[in-house]
Design a protein around this motif. Structure first.
Motif, PDB file in Angstrom:
ATOM      1  N   GLY A  50       0.822  -1.201   0.000  1.00 27.39           N
ATOM      2  CA  GLY A  50       0.000   0.000   0.000  1.00 27.39           C
ATOM      3  C   GLY A  50       0.851   1.243   0.000  1.00 27.39           C
ATOM      4  N   GLU A  51       0.430   2.254   0.753  1.00 23.62           N
ATOM      5  CA  GLU A  51       1.198   3.491   0.857  1.00 23.62           C
ATOM      6  C   GLU A  51       2.509   3.195   1.564  1.00 23.62           C
ATOM      7  OE1 GLU A  51       0.618   6.376  -0.470  1.00 23.62           O
ATOM      8  OE2 GLU A  51      -1.209   5.641  -1.387  1.00 23.62           O
ATOM      9  N   ILE A  52       3.595   3.453   0.901  1.00 22.37           N
ATOM     10  CA  ILE A  52       4.893   3.069   1.453  1.00 22.37           C
ATOM     11  C   ILE A  52       5.863   4.244   1.391  1.00 22.37           C
ATOM     12  CG2 ILE A  52       5.882   2.245  -0.720  1.00 22.37           C
ATOM     13  CD1 ILE A  52       6.995  -0.131   0.947  1.00 22.37           C
ATOM     14  N   LYS A  53       6.678   4.359   2.411  1.00 23.85           N
ATOM     15  CA  LYS A  53       7.683   5.417   2.465  1.00 23.85           C
ATOM     16  C   LYS A  53       8.983   4.891   1.872  1.00 23.85           C
ATOM     17  CE  LYS A  53       9.968   8.553   5.744  1.00 23.85           C
ATOM     18  NZ  LYS A  53       9.437   9.793   5.149  1.00 23.85           N
ATOM     19  N   VAL A  54       9.656   5.731   1.100  1.00 21.31           N
ATOM     20  CA  VAL A  54      10.932   5.362   0.496  1.00 21.31           C
ATOM     21  C   VAL A  54      12.038   6.190   1.138  1.00 21.31           C
ATOM     22  CG1 VAL A  54      12.288   5.241  -1.620  1.00 21.31           C
ATOM     23  CG2 VAL A  54       9.844   4.704  -1.672  1.00 21.31           C
ATOM     24  N   ILE A  55      13.051   5.517   1.639  1.00 25.05           N
ATOM     25  CA  ILE A  55      14.223   6.176   2.223  1.00 25.05           C
ATOM     26  C   ILE A  55      15.416   5.870   1.325  1.00 25.05           C
ATOM     27  CG2 ILE A  55      15.744   6.314   4.236  1.00 25.05           C
ATOM     28  CD1 ILE A  55      13.393   5.289   5.918  1.00 25.05           C
ATOM     29  N   ALA A  56      16.156   6.900   0.956  1.00 25.41           N
ATOM     30  CA  ALA A  56      17.329   6.710   0.088  1.00 25.41           C
ATOM     31  C   ALA A  56      18.544   7.383   0.719  1.00 25.41           C
ATOM     32  CB  ALA A  56      17.068   7.291  -1.303  1.00 25.41           C
ATOM     33  N   LYS A  57      19.598   6.615   0.937  1.00 27.05           N
ATOM     34  CA  LYS A  57      20.866   7.126   1.460  1.00 27.05           C
ATOM     35  C   LYS A  57      21.954   6.820   0.432  1.00 27.05           C
ATOM     36  CE  LYS A  57      18.922   8.112   5.424  1.00 27.05           C
ATOM     37  NZ  LYS A  57      18.669   9.512   5.828  1.00 27.05           N
TER      38      LYS A  57
ATOM     39  N   LEU B 254      21.521  18.757  -4.402  1.00 28.20           N
ATOM     40  CA  LEU B 254      20.561  19.579  -3.661  1.00 28.20           C
ATOM     41  C   LEU B 254      19.140  19.294  -4.121  1.00 28.20           C
ATOM     42  CD1 LEU B 254      22.405  23.024  -3.465  1.00 28.20           C
ATOM     43  CD2 LEU B 254      22.000  21.409  -1.612  1.00 28.20           C
ATOM     44  N   GLY B 255      18.941  19.260  -5.438  1.00 32.23           N
ATOM     45  CA  GLY B 255      17.614  18.989  -5.960  1.00 32.23           C
ATOM     46  C   GLY B 255      17.098  17.629  -5.541  1.00 32.23           C
ATOM     47  N   PHE B 256      17.960  16.630  -5.565  1.00 31.05           N
ATOM     48  CA  PHE B 256      17.575  15.268  -5.189  1.00 31.05           C
ATOM     49  C   PHE B 256      17.194  15.205  -3.710  1.00 31.05           C
ATOM     50  CE2 PHE B 256      18.487  10.968  -3.721  1.00 31.05           C
ATOM     51  CZ  PHE B 256      17.915  10.180  -4.710  1.00 31.05           C
ATOM     52  N   ALA B 257      18.025  15.806  -2.839  1.00 32.53           N
ATOM     53  CA  ALA B 257      17.794  15.724  -1.398  1.00 32.53           C
ATOM     54  C   ALA B 257      16.604  16.561  -0.952  1.00 32.53           C
ATOM     55  CB  ALA B 257      19.050  16.153  -0.646  1.00 32.53           C
ATOM     56  N   GLN B 258      16.310  17.664  -1.651  1.00 27.52           N
ATOM     57  CA  GLN B 258      15.230  18.547  -1.227  1.00 27.52           C
ATOM     58  C   GLN B 258      13.860  18.079  -1.694  1.00 27.52           C
ATOM     59  OE1 GLN B 258      16.427  22.377  -2.703  1.00 27.52           O
ATOM     60  NE2 GLN B 258      18.070  22.611  -1.190  1.00 27.52           N
ATOM     61  N   THR B 259      13.823  17.153  -2.641  1.00 31.64           N
ATOM     62  CA  THR B 259      12.547  16.679  -3.157  1.00 31.64           C
ATOM     63  C   THR B 259      11.833  15.788  -2.153  1.00 31.64           C
ATOM     64  OG1 THR B 259      13.427  16.763  -5.401  1.00 31.64           O
ATOM     65  CG2 THR B 259      11.430  15.474  -5.074  1.00 31.64           C
ATOM     66  N   GLU B 260      12.572  14.911  -1.503  1.00 32.08           N
ATOM     67  CA  GLU B 260      12.014  14.006  -0.499  1.00 32.08           C
ATOM     68  C   GLU B 260      12.772  14.201   0.810  1.00 32.08           C
ATOM     69  OE1 GLU B 260       9.589  11.681  -0.557  1.00 32.08           O
ATOM     70  OE2 GLU B 260       9.021  11.697  -2.674  1.00 32.08           O
ATOM     71  N   THR B 261      12.027  14.329   1.909  1.00 35.10           N
ATOM     72  CA  THR B 261      12.701  14.530   3.209  1.00 35.10           C
ATOM     73  C   THR B 261      13.546  13.328   3.607  1.00 35.10           C
ATOM     74  OG1 THR B 261      10.722  13.702   4.347  1.00 35.10           O
ATOM     75  CG2 THR B 261      10.896  16.081   4.028  1.00 35.10           C
ATOM     76  N   SER B 262      13.252  12.172   3.054  1.00 34.74           N
ATOM     77  CA  SER B 262      13.984  10.955   3.418  1.00 34.74           C
ATOM     78  C   SER B 262      15.082  10.618   2.416  1.00 34.74           C
ATOM     79  CB  SER B 262      13.008   9.777   3.521  1.00 34.74           C
ATOM     80  OG  SER B 262      12.292   9.614   2.306  1.00 34.74           O
ATOM     81  N   PHE B 263      15.388  11.522   1.469  1.00 41.30           N
ATOM     82  CA  PHE B 263      16.459  11.311   0.493  1.00 41.30           C
ATOM     83  C   PHE B 263      17.672  12.128   0.911  1.00 41.30           C
ATOM     84  CE2 PHE B 263      14.031   9.872  -3.570  1.00 41.30           C
ATOM     85  CZ  PHE B 263      13.384   8.899  -2.816  1.00 41.30           C
TER      86      PHE B 263
END
Length: 444
Positions: free
Chosen positions: A110-117, A146-155
């Motif tokens: 279902g609704e899932i959060k994605v974390i990227a490090k 900057l663009g990549f990290a600012q798009t998702e709070t978990s990126f």
């Protein structure tokens, strides 16, 4: 008659005593019955509360499912069309990555959060990314991050510098932590190029439950030894590059000083063995490219080494003369012959691969298996000298009063050259330096 009367009296007394004992037993029985009933009620109440708590925890566990991506940014590279667009490309890359993950997992969670490090050498990547739409490749790559990290709070992009071992340690540690969390539905590892993860991946594949939750995210073709483990592999070809761009060779300068530095470079950096098999080349990473593309750093040691020495070693007779100074009863420590390439190789060992000083210099380590350092490696003579030299950079707690014949620590600062302490983080006291010593780096 007298005898019968006495027997009757005795029987009456025994009957009265038995009635009293029976009454007490009934009272105890009633008390035990009430206690049992009370305990049963408490047990039923506790079971109900425990069941409710378990149900609540299960509800909470199912409410926060997530997928985590742990990427080696030095080897798993975003496609050039994203990077050259700077911040706009970073935003689009984050959106596309999020959508690709959702397409793979949405039907199950279902609704899932994605974390990227993303762990990487930011300076090296920025310097070598080719693009024509920005003022400089470094600026362009910084904007992309900057663009990549600012798009998702978990990126997040995490700069660890030019240290591939640090990337490996961080990824394995983070993956192990997330595997313990039941809310973590899937771990994507961007490590397809690095065979150094083979042991870690084998441990995961051995457990069926963990194997179903771990997938290698492929950029460059997965190393055969990783693929042979049977781990799950997926490729996002539209997002990541399948090749490694070539680095430009460093510019050649004609001035004398630069030529002398270049001439001494082979003495400062150990070369790869000539007999390395070509069938399984070492993985190419951005970290390795930046080392080859940039001028090598100048290495400063307390004991200067001459690059023209054919054997690449410094004998005791060629070390700088010891100062005319008697620091105390113990005196000066005997100089240690060194080989710079070997010393650098020993210094670069990190975490659990670091060699145990006590084990190799004074005998079996008393901590045994509880020691966090390496005990199974077999160092050669030059490596033992390097271990002894590094151990001496730590001052002995007894100082000049030390009476231990085989003490491995320093009893005076070994980093003094030309009356100047050159160690950036010298741990020795001022009085453990020759009188009038100057310090190249300020002391706290």
């Amino acid at each position: 008659m007298v005898y019968a009367n006495s027997v009757e009296t005795k029987l009456q007394q025994d009957t009265a005593e038995l009635k009293r004992q029976l009454q007490e037993a009934r009272f105890d029985l009633d008390d035990a019955t009430n206690s049992r009933r009370d305990l049963q009620q408490r047990l039923i109440s506790l079971e109900a509360r425990a069941g409710a708590e378990i149900h609540t925890q299960e509800d909470k566990r199912g409410r926060n499912p997530y997928v985590v991506l742990l990427l080696d940014g030095n080897g798993l590279l975003f496609r050039e069309e994203y990077v050259k667009r700077g911040q706009e490309g970073g935003v689009q890359a984050a959106i596309d990555l999020r959508n690709l993950i959702a397409a793979q997992c949405n039907d199950k969670t279902g609704e899932i959060k994605v974390i990227a490090k993303v762990y990487l050498d930011a300076m090296g990547l920025g310097r070598l990314h080719k693009n024509s739409g920005c003022v400089s490749s470094t600026e362009c790559f910084r904007d992309f991050m900057l663009g990549f990290a600012q798009t998702e709070t978990s990126f997040d992009f995490i700069d660890v510098g030019d240290h591939s071992d640090q990337v490996r340690l961080k990824i394995t540690d983070a993956a192990s932590w997330h595997l313990k969390d039941a809310d973590c539905k899937q771990i994507l590892l961007g490590i397809s190029h690095d065979v150094g993860f083979k042991a870690f991946v084998e441990g995961i594949v051995a457990e069926e439950e963990l194997n179903n939750r771990v997938t290698i995210l492929e950029g460059q073709a997965t190393a055969p030894r990783l693929r042979s483990t049977g781990v799950n592999i997926i490729a996002f070809e539209q997002l990541f590059r399948a090749d490694m761009p070539l680095a430009k060779p460093p510019p050649v300068r004609s001035n004398t000083s630069t030529s002398s530095v270049a001439a001494s470079t082979p003495e400062l950096a150990p070369s790869a063995p000539a007999s390395a098999p070509s069938a399984s080349p070492a993985p190419t990473t951005w970290a390795a490219i930046t080392r080859n593309a940039s001028p090598p750093p100048v290495i400063t040691l307390p004991i200067p080494l001459k690059s023209s020495t054919p054997s690449r070693s410094v004998s005791a007779s060629k070390t700088p003369p010891q100062p005319n100074w008697n620091p105390g009863p113990r005196g000066l420590d005997v100089p240690i012959p060194l080989s710079l390439p070997v010393l650098e190789a020993v210094k670069k060992r990190k975490e659990s691969s670091k060699l145990c000083n006590n084990h190799y210099l004074r005998g079996p380590c008393t901590k045994g298996d509880d020691c966090c350092f390496e005990h199974n490696y077999k160092p050669n003579k030059e490596e033992l000298s390097a271990i002894a030299f590094l151990a001496r950079l730590n001052p002995c707690t007894s100082g000049q009063e030390c009476d231990v014949d085989n003490c491995i620590y320093g009893h005076h600062c070994p980093s003094v050259t030309n009356n100047t302490c050159t160690h950036p983080f010298c741990k020795f006291r001022v009085e453990e330096h020759p009188p009038g010593t100057k310090f190249k780096f300020p002391r706290e």
